[in-house]
Write a protein that holds these residues in place. Sequence first.
Motif, PDB file in Angstrom:
ATOM      1  N   GLU A 143      -6.997  76.945  92.661  1.00 34.91           N
ATOM      2  CA  GLU A 143      -6.240  76.674  93.885  1.00 34.91           C
ATOM      3  C   GLU A 143      -7.088  76.987  95.108  1.00 34.91           C
ATOM      4  O   GLU A 143      -8.127  77.628  95.022  1.00 34.91           O
ATOM      5  CB  GLU A 143      -4.956  77.522  93.920  1.00 34.91           C
ATOM      6  CG  GLU A 143      -5.256  79.006  93.911  1.00 34.91           C
ATOM      7  CD  GLU A 143      -3.990  79.849  93.919  1.00 34.91           C
ATOM      8  OE1 GLU A 143      -2.892  79.283  94.028  1.00 34.91           O
ATOM      9  OE2 GLU A 143      -4.118  81.078  93.830  1.00 34.91           O
ATOM     10  N   PHE A 144      -6.595  76.504  96.277  1.00 34.71           N
ATOM     11  CA  PHE A 144      -7.181  76.902  97.546  1.00 34.71           C
ATOM     12  C   PHE A 144      -6.438  78.135  98.035  1.00 34.71           C
ATOM     13  O   PHE A 144      -5.220  78.268  97.829  1.00 34.71           O
ATOM     14  CB  PHE A 144      -6.999  75.795  98.600  1.00 34.71           C
ATOM     15  CG  PHE A 144      -7.983  74.652  98.452  1.00 34.71           C
ATOM     16  CD1 PHE A 144      -9.350  74.883  98.488  1.00 34.71           C
ATOM     17  CD2 PHE A 144      -7.531  73.344  98.318  1.00 34.71           C
ATOM     18  CE1 PHE A 144     -10.254  73.836  98.384  1.00 34.71           C
ATOM     19  CE2 PHE A 144      -8.424  72.296  98.208  1.00 34.71           C
ATOM     20  CZ  PHE A 144      -9.801  72.537  98.231  1.00 34.71           C
ATOM     21  N   ALA A 145      -7.147  79.008  98.728  1.00 31.59           N
ATOM     22  CA  ALA A 145      -6.498  80.134  99.408  1.00 31.59           C
ATOM     23  C   ALA A 145      -7.197  80.285 100.739  1.00 31.59           C
ATOM     24  O   ALA A 145      -8.434  80.249 100.793  1.00 31.59           O
ATOM     25  CB  ALA A 145      -6.637  81.401  98.578  1.00 31.59           C
ATOM     26  N   GLY A 146      -6.438  80.389 101.819  1.00 33.50           N
ATOM     27  CA  GLY A 146      -7.092  80.525 103.114  1.00 33.50           C
ATOM     28  C   GLY A 146      -6.112  80.268 104.240  1.00 33.50           C
ATOM     29  O   GLY A 146      -4.911  80.557 104.131  1.00 33.50           O
ATOM     30  N   ASN A 178      -2.194  72.754 109.315  1.00 36.20           N
ATOM     31  CA  ASN A 178      -0.974  72.102 108.785  1.00 36.20           C
ATOM     32  C   ASN A 178      -1.186  71.829 107.296  1.00 36.20           C
ATOM     33  O   ASN A 178      -1.453  70.697 106.902  1.00 36.20           O
ATOM     34  CB  ASN A 178      -0.704  70.778 109.490  1.00 36.20           C
ATOM     35  CG  ASN A 178      -0.392  70.981 110.955  1.00 36.20           C
ATOM     36  OD1 ASN A 178       0.558  71.692 111.278  1.00 36.20           O
ATOM     37  ND2 ASN A 178      -1.199  70.395 111.823  1.00 36.20           N
ATOM     38  N   ALA A 179      -1.103  72.856 106.485  1.00 33.61           N
ATOM     39  CA  ALA A 179      -1.517  72.743 105.081  1.00 33.61           C
ATOM     40  C   ALA A 179      -0.742  71.664 104.335  1.00 33.61           C
ATOM     41  O   ALA A 179      -1.311  70.906 103.545  1.00 33.61           O
ATOM     42  CB  ALA A 179      -1.370  74.085 104.387  1.00 33.61           C
ATOM     43  N   CYS A 180       0.601  71.566 104.575  1.00 28.08           N
ATOM     44  CA  CYS A 180       1.397  70.611 103.791  1.00 28.08           C
ATOM     45  C   CYS A 180       1.049  69.168 104.136  1.00 28.08           C
ATOM     46  O   CYS A 180       1.079  68.291 103.268  1.00 28.08           O
ATOM     47  CB  CYS A 180       2.891  70.847 104.025  1.00 28.08           C
ATOM     48  SG  CYS A 180       3.481  72.287 103.142  1.00 28.08           S
ATOM     49  N   GLY A 187       0.751  81.227 100.658  1.00 31.79           N
ATOM     50  CA  GLY A 187       0.062  81.837 101.799  1.00 31.79           C
ATOM     51  C   GLY A 187      -0.447  80.781 102.766  1.00 31.79           C
ATOM     52  O   GLY A 187      -0.509  81.010 103.978  1.00 31.79           O
ATOM     53  N   LEU A 188      -0.835  79.618 102.256  1.00 33.90           N
ATOM     54  CA  LEU A 188      -1.346  78.546 103.117  1.00 33.90           C
ATOM     55  C   LEU A 188      -0.279  78.066 104.082  1.00 33.90           C
ATOM     56  O   LEU A 188      -0.575  77.647 105.205  1.00 33.90           O
ATOM     57  CB  LEU A 188      -1.831  77.385 102.245  1.00 33.90           C
ATOM     58  CG  LEU A 188      -3.159  77.599 101.513  1.00 33.90           C
ATOM     59  CD1 LEU A 188      -3.323  76.584 100.389  1.00 33.90           C
ATOM     60  CD2 LEU A 188      -4.319  77.518 102.493  1.00 33.90           C
ATOM     61  N   VAL A 189       1.000  78.112 103.607  1.00 33.86           N
ATOM     62  CA  VAL A 189       2.100  77.660 104.466  1.00 33.86           C
ATOM     63  C   VAL A 189       2.546  78.793 105.391  1.00 33.86           C
ATOM     64  O   VAL A 189       2.797  78.600 106.581  1.00 33.86           O
ATOM     65  CB  VAL A 189       3.284  77.169 103.600  1.00 33.86           C
ATOM     66  CG1 VAL A 189       4.459  76.713 104.472  1.00 33.86           C
ATOM     67  CG2 VAL A 189       2.835  76.047 102.662  1.00 33.86           C
ATOM     68  N   ARG A 190       2.639  79.991 104.812  1.00 39.03           N
ATOM     69  CA  ARG A 190       3.178  81.120 105.594  1.00 39.03           C
ATOM     70  C   ARG A 190       2.219  81.574 106.705  1.00 39.03           C
ATOM     71  O   ARG A 190       2.659  82.078 107.726  1.00 39.03           O
ATOM     72  CB  ARG A 190       3.465  82.311 104.668  1.00 39.03           C
ATOM     73  CG  ARG A 190       4.757  82.153 103.872  1.00 39.03           C
ATOM     74  CD  ARG A 190       5.119  83.430 103.125  1.00 39.03           C
ATOM     75  NE  ARG A 190       4.174  83.690 102.051  1.00 39.03           N
ATOM     76  CZ  ARG A 190       3.370  84.738 102.018  1.00 39.03           C
ATOM     77  NH1 ARG A 190       3.390  85.605 103.004  1.00 39.03           N
ATOM     78  NH2 ARG A 190       2.539  84.904 101.021  1.00 39.03           N
ATOM     79  N   ASN A 191       0.933  81.426 106.462  1.00 39.76           N
ATOM     80  CA  ASN A 191      -0.040  81.908 107.450  1.00 39.76           C
ATOM     81  C   ASN A 191      -0.919  80.773 107.955  1.00 39.76           C
ATOM     82  O   ASN A 191      -2.106  80.696 107.617  1.00 39.76           O
ATOM     83  CB  ASN A 191      -0.942  82.986 106.837  1.00 39.76           C
ATOM     84  CG  ASN A 191      -0.167  84.214 106.458  1.00 39.76           C
ATOM     85  OD1 ASN A 191       0.590  84.746 107.263  1.00 39.76           O
ATOM     86  ND2 ASN A 191      -0.351  84.651 105.223  1.00 39.76           N
TER      87      ASN A 191
END
Length: 904
Positions: free
Chosen positions: A810-813, A817-819, A831-835
């Motif tokens: 997966e990606f983490a970071g 606008n990740a979605c 975490g991509l969405v929350r931060n």
Amino acid sequence: MSRQISSAAEIDTWLRDGGLVVTASERAARSLTLAFHRARRAGGLSAWPAPNIQDWQTFVRSAWNERSFDGRFVLNALQEQSLWAGIAAAGGQTAALLEGPRHRLAALAMDAHSLLCAYSPKLLKQSARSGWDSDAAAFSAWLTVFEDACRSGNMVSAARLPLELINVLEAETAARPPLLLAGFDRILHTQRKLFDVWGSRREAPIGEPAPEIQFHSTGDPATELAACADWCMRHLTVNANARLLVVTQDASQRRGEIEREFLRSVPIELSRPSAANLFEFSLGVPLNQVALARSAGLVLRWLAGSIEEHELDWLFSTGHTAADADESRALTALMRALRRRGLQRTRWTLAEFLRQTPYGQLPDGWVARMKQAQRSLDDFSRSPQSPLAWAELVPKLLERAGWPGGRPLVSAEFQAHRRWQQTVDLSAGLGFEGRRMNWREYLAALDRTVSETLYAPESQDAPILIAGPAESAGLFADAIWFLGASEDAWPASGSTHPLLPLAVQREARMPHASAQVDWDVAAALTRRLLASAPEIHFSYARQTDGVDARPSRLVTQLAGAAQPLASEFFAQPVSDPLAVPFFDASRVPFPAGTALGGSSILTAQSQCGFKAFATARLGAQDWEPAEAGLTASERGLLLHEVLHSIWAGPPDGIRTHHELVALIESNDLASFVERHVVRAQQKKMPARAGEQMPQQYLDLERERLRELVTEWLQYESARVPFTVVETELDTNISIDGLALDLRLDRVDRLNDETLLVVDYKTGDVSPRAWDLPRPDDIQLPLYAGFAIAPDAGAVGGLVFAKIRAGDRKEFAGRVTNACSTLKSDLHRSSGLVRNPLAREDLARWRRYIEQMARNFLSGRADVDPREYPETCERCGLQAICRIQENQPLSDADEGDTGEEAVDG
Ligand code: SF4
């Protein structure tokens, strides 16, 4: 005059009159000899006759040598063990098939034989052992063979010598001198018989117990040891000529701890000329733990085989193969150069090492010496040789190899050198049966002998002697402290002998045969100690390793109930320390130029200023241990190479999400990945792995890589469409004058035209490491803020691509606008969405990184770990920054958020 003093005085009078004293141990003989000389010097004499003091073994041996004319030779320990090993192997025991277990079994058999000789000689007759079964029956059969071999070979074992001497003495009519026995807590059956046959003898009286006896309890072993060390130093401060005895049961296991505590407690007035001369241990250390002997063993092994890389490091660090300091430096420099190039190996042969010259200069003299030594050994090893011939060759080989080095030896090294040579000489005796052996066999026998030989530098007659209970027999002192007097530890317990029937051991009262035997032996020893000094202290710790302990019942009976340690015994702070803390606030600015290390310099600066200084400016680094196969970083490099090859674009690679999806839909992904994996292996597989590992290993590595990359591409195929714009991008940046070379793994263009900075990671990583105010890692914030050209586009995200075998890919970071730009199926808890990434984040990181660059440039090198001790545990530079010696400072700094570093 107390009885304790009268006992020592009686021995002294006996010796002055020319009498013979026999002691229970060699240590006691040495101690009485020193006491005798001290007394003569104190009496103003400048010359006097040597005292006639012999320990038990020497007494038996010299009495035998004077009287035996039958030509039998006495086996030394090595010869006897070799004989037992041969008998055990011929007996067909499974445990005797391999060399190591065979010699352990031989040592056990030798020990069982000694016990029978000392405690129950009637069982040496074969008929007396007829009812023995199991292991005891096997030992009984070996013993019969051993006795036959000794008879036919005209040999006698050292353990049997007292019995043989008894026979000789019984037939002798001449008068023998009377004996005074000292330090015999327990006279064993055979000893008693020999003394009876000898004639006139008496034991030195034990005397009255000391008038001052105390039993202390302390909270833990460290407090107990500190109180004892402090007590010793107070004694010596009052009377520099005092003789103190510290008795401890675990002197060999706690040796380092004891040494540190005694050195710590030395007051400055006692520290000259050397604090270490104030105390000494009665028991030596195995010779193979002494640097000089260990280095000799490594050189010998290296001449005909391989040694481990850490052994080679150690050997070079001692300088024992170097003619001078320049050679020594060149050898260690080559090791560093090899590691920098990733050429480390788990083991090195001499030939492989000599082939590494393209990576560093080996001193010509050193190469010539080692080659000459190796040639000498090769010439000699063509056929098996007698141990005598090997033993004669060893010093020549070592001399040719330049051992022990050009540096003059200090006294302790000179003594170790002599002990080593004596041990080599002893190994020559292995040929007593006319045996011949090859080099490997001889070296194994020599190694065993060296590891079983104890070495202690000659006594310096230090005022404090640290001894085990048994070694303290026959010693007198002005005061004694007995450590570790807990119920579990004193009387000392142990196991019975596995090769002798339990009933036999009980009947003969052999060591540890029953609790009563242990009690009686300990009681005799304690009573003797009580009469060996006018002041006696016992102590025990109420808790050891979290387990409660009770006071020894035996000591309580003899010394009264244990009392909490009185305040005067608490370790006093040492006044006027020799080392004075000095806070070094000076800074040495970084000279102009590119700093080596890329983003890791500023990550290090954020973690700890000193770490950045040591790694980027001093070149200090923690070595990755060599592995037979691929190391973690080599596996990471291969993965990077495969992904770079895949995303490098035409003619062989791809560039877009669209192309990736097409590959999957046409079922070409597997062969596509396979091609790139093979190519990467051909290009980047370290030569060492190819040479050392079988083809199956390399095939498995290829398979592992193929699966890993395929899984990752499957994951990426579910992304929102993207285009790879850069892969393995090399760039150079400058931050406030600090030039850095960077390499970005990948940059993607997202569907909103912003750029995504991607870093492949095979380890456990989290974007939380970027969190301000003091990030643990600034690599991607640095890339995003400084390595992307302003005209290339805005940064829309920075992510780790987590490609770890066995873990979710997966990606983490942080993505704006990740979605809508990265993955449309992201859960809202991701975490991509929350931060999401905000423009202000990039600006704050930028300010922080600029500050880190200024700190580095100005030479700011504070020993200031971001989070103690976690940061240090991952760092590996503790030996340089000495953070552990500065623990209070690091504790005080906990909670430092690093705000000061940003604003300063
Ligand atoms: S061990 Fe800790 S204090 Fe020492 S340099 Fe590394 S991070 Fe800094």
